[in-house]
Write an enzyme that holds these catalytic residues in place. Structure first.
Site, PDB file in Angstrom:
ATOM      1  N   CYS A 186      74.334  40.180 -17.645  1.00 20.82           N
ATOM      2  CA  CYS A 186      74.990  39.403 -16.597  1.00 20.82           C
ATOM      3  C   CYS A 186      75.418  40.349 -15.463  1.00 20.82           C
ATOM      4  CB  CYS A 186      76.149  38.628 -17.209  1.00 20.82           C
ATOM      5  SG  CYS A 186      76.987  37.521 -16.063  1.00 20.82           S
ATOM      6  N   ASP A 234      68.435  29.546 -17.137  1.00 21.17           N
ATOM      7  CA  ASP A 234      69.408  30.246 -16.293  1.00 21.17           C
ATOM      8  C   ASP A 234      69.004  30.117 -14.823  1.00 21.17           C
ATOM      9  OD1 ASP A 234      71.359  31.874 -15.260  1.00 21.17           O
ATOM     10  OD2 ASP A 234      70.647  33.710 -16.219  1.00 21.17           O
ATOM     11  N   HIS A 265      71.504  31.490 -19.933  1.00 18.69           N
ATOM     12  CA  HIS A 265      72.181  32.712 -19.496  1.00 18.69           C
ATOM     13  C   HIS A 265      73.108  33.153 -20.635  1.00 18.69           C
ATOM     14  CE1 HIS A 265      73.968  35.369 -16.411  1.00 18.69           C
ATOM     15  NE2 HIS A 265      75.072  35.212 -17.127  1.00 18.69           N
TER      16      HIS A 265
END
Length: 296
Positions: A186, A234, A265
């Site tokens: 991330c 995502d 994600h």
């Protein structure tokens, strides 16, 4: 009360959590949106227990494992916050020079999942170092909500410089073979892309998990091979990929992108319902193989 399986939870709930986790909506809005799922039979307490992290589930390698040794180490960061600190894990049963891997956390500090990732790397023969961006504010506070709020108040440029300093610190470790890899998740995936772009001589290999690219004016500097890991569901991060791919191609960067079918994600994070065991294991196997190929 039965906990619903993640594949029974509407996709909207995962999308709302992603928006909340990345500061696009506040907690009140997130909870209000979740409450709308009550008509489908989901209670707020059940949904939050599934969507929010449970770090008791995230330990794959114990800190007491005899094959590793973990310590906290400080490093100088003159262009960042002056000093940084991270979690250093070294193999205890391997001698000589070893490849080194920087592990970069999400946008909430050095939580237990990221420390476990560092231990996983040391378990298979790498020296791993996981810095805590929140160290200048006292370190990861013990919960993600507070950690996320803390990191949001910090100077982004100084955080980036802290990770650059951490990369140099790790690369110069006495037992380093001089080859540095980086893996991040991330926000950490973004940092890996940034490290590859800000200094073409810093990284020898980078593995960004669902991370956005560095600023466009820096991308021409990328020389390190990249293994890019993306989850099919995502949308926020995947929307940045076509432009990034064109730039990598234009600059003849060596890269491989894997898009994991049906994955959210955060699919590698085994502390939440977004975890996808099959895809996470495959992505991690590819990560280790990539580092073995590029760093040893």
């Amino acid at each position: 009360m039965n906990t619903p399986r993640s594949d029974h939870i509407p996709q909207e709930a995962f999308d709302w959590y992603d928006e909340y986790a990345h500061g696009l909506i506040d907690r009140r809005t997130f909870m209000r949106k979740l409450s709308g799922l009550a008509v489908l039979g989901f209670s707020i307490s059940v949904l939050t227990s599934v969507l929010l992290p449970d770090y008791a589930r995230a330990e794959q390698v114990s800190f007491n494992d005899e094959d590793i040794k973990a310590t906290y180490e400080e490093f100088d960061s003159p262009d960042g916050h002056g000093k940084g600190r991270g979690y250093l894990v070294v193999p205890s049963n391997v001698s000589g020079k070893l490849p080194v891997v920087l592990v970069v956390h999400e946008n909430r500090g050095l939580n237990p999942y990221i420390k476990d990732v560092a231990r996983r790397l040391a378990k298979v023969g790498f020296i791993a170092f996981a810095p805590d961006a929140l160290f200048p504010l006292g370190g990861y506070p013990g919960n993600d909500d507070e950690g996320r709020a803390m990191q949001k108040t910090m100077d982004q440029a100084k955080i980036q410089n802290d990770f650059v300093a951490a990369a140099h610190f790790l690369k110069s470790h006495p037992n380093s073979n001089g080859k540095l890899g980086a893996v991040g998740f991330c926000f950490g995936g973004y940092v890996v892309n940034y490290l590859a772009a800000v200094d073409p001589n810093l990284l020898n290999a980078g593995v960004p998990f669902y991370g956005t690219p560095a600023a466009e004016n820096l991308r021409k500097n990328i020389k390190a091979p990249l293994l890019i890991q993306l989850g099919e569901l995502d949308k926020r991060v995947n929307d940045t990929w076509p432009e990034y791919e064109r730039g990598l191609d234009a600059n003849n960067v060596e890269y491989t992108m894997h898009m994991y079918e049906g994955a959210h994600h955060g699919f590698h994070n085994d502390s939440t319902a977004r975890y996808d065991e099959a895809n996470a294991e495959l992505a991690w196997q590819r990560t280790i193989e990539f580092f073995n190929h590029k760093l040893t």
